[in-house]
Design a protein around this motif. Structure first.
Motif, short mmCIF file in Angstrom:
data_model
loop_
_atom_site.label_atom_id
_atom_site.label_comp_id
_atom_site.label_asym_id
_atom_site.label_seq_id
_atom_site.Cartn_x
_atom_site.Cartn_y
_atom_site.Cartn_z
N ASP A 65 0.83 -1.03 0.08
CA ASP A 65 0.08 0.00 -0.03
C ASP A 65 0.95 1.18 0.05
N ALA A 66 0.61 2.18 -1.07
CA ALA A 66 1.64 3.42 -1.17
C ALA A 66 1.49 4.20 0.02
N HIS A 67 0.17 4.35 0.84
CA HIS A 67 0.01 5.33 1.96
C HIS A 67 0.71 4.82 3.22
N ALA A 68 0.62 3.50 3.33
CA ALA A 68 1.38 2.56 4.35
C ALA A 68 2.81 2.83 4.31
N ALA A 69 3.47 2.65 2.75
CA ALA A 69 4.79 2.54 2.67
C ALA A 69 5.44 4.12 2.79
N GLN A 70 4.63 5.16 2.52
CA GLN A 70 5.13 6.51 2.93
C GLN A 70 5.15 6.82 4.23
N ALA A 71 3.98 6.38 5.01
CA ALA A 71 4.00 6.45 6.56
C ALA A 71 5.34 5.84 7.00
N LEU A 72 5.60 4.73 6.66
CA LEU A 72 6.42 3.93 7.15
C LEU A 72 8.17 4.56 6.94
N ARG A 73 8.33 4.92 5.43
CA ARG A 73 9.23 5.90 5.33
C ARG A 73 9.56 7.16 6.31
N GLU A 74 8.30 7.79 6.45
CA GLU A 74 8.36 9.17 7.27
C GLU A 74 8.73 8.70 8.51
N ASN A 75 8.07 7.67 9.22
CA ASN A 75 8.60 7.13 10.54
C ASN A 75 10.19 6.62 10.50
N LEU A 76 10.55 6.08 9.66
CA LEU A 76 12.09 5.70 9.66
C LEU A 76 12.84 7.04 9.42
N ALA A 77 12.43 7.80 8.94
CA ALA A 77 13.35 9.33 8.80
C ALA A 77 13.14 10.10 10.00
N ARG A 78 12.03 10.01 10.46
CA ARG A 78 11.91 10.84 11.71
C ARG A 78 12.65 10.11 13.03
#
Length: 193
Positions: A84-97
């Motif tokens: 899921d693109a939205h879940a993947a983006q949220a995951l990327r944001e969590n990793l960056a944060r």
């Protein structure tokens, strides 16, 4: 990762290691089912003696809570796979944060990802969407495709009433239940030729 019920947006907590008490943003997506804290705590107690330095694959990652928890506790790196693109983006944001540069996110269906060039992992989290019944297919792809190190550990989360058909050389290491969820840790042995 994903089950049958809808989860509203919110946050879940990393429960141990260097990122203890960090919060992960959880998008409100249909079927998103983060692994509960109690289950993660039990699982990572089981993994405590061996998690340090393992390369991990978080297949059907969803929020990435399992893989991020592994990073927090000393895993060498985690490959996250999420369709899921939205879940993947949220995951990327969590990793960056969280400043986790040992995690990579692939936006792919798990089965398609496993058709690619294999790299063996020491620990795999197999928690597919409950409604899709992918456990057996993905387990056999992992085993036959060269994705597992010789003594790899595989975590499998499924509905309490469901016992997935897994490769015969995966030996049960630990198993428990929490509400309607069955979770188990398997150790891979080399298949007999």
């Amino acid at each position: 990762m994903n089950g049958g019920r809808k989860s509203g947006p919110g946050r879940i907590r990393i429960i141990g290691g260097s990122l203890r008490n960090s919060r992960l943003q959880v998008p409100g997506l249909p079927g998103l089912r983060p692994t509960p804290e109690r289950v993660r705590e039990t699982l990572f107690n089981w993994l405590a003696p061996v998690i340090e330095g393992l390369r991990c694959l978080d297949l059907c990652a969803g929020t990435g809570a399992l893989g991020i928890e592994a990073c927090s506790r000393g895993a060498a790196g985690v490959q996250f796979v999420e369709r899921d693109a939205h879940a993947a983006q949220a995951l990327r944001e969590n990793l960056a944060r969280l400043k986790l540069d040992v995690g990579q996110v692939a936006l792919r269906e798990a089965g398609q990802f496993l058709l690619g060039a294999a790299q063996p992992y020491g620990l795999v989290f197999l928690d597919p969407p409950f409604a899709l019944d992918l456990w057996s297919a993905l387990a056999h792809q992992l085993e036959q495709g060269g994705w597992l190190a010789p003594q790899a550990l595989v975590y499998v989360e499924s509905p309490g009433h469901h016992m997935p058909e897994l490769p015969t050389n995966w030996q049960m290491h630990r198993e428990a239940r929490a509400g309607e969820v069955r979770f188990a840790l398997y150790r891979r042995s080399l298949p007999l030729s």
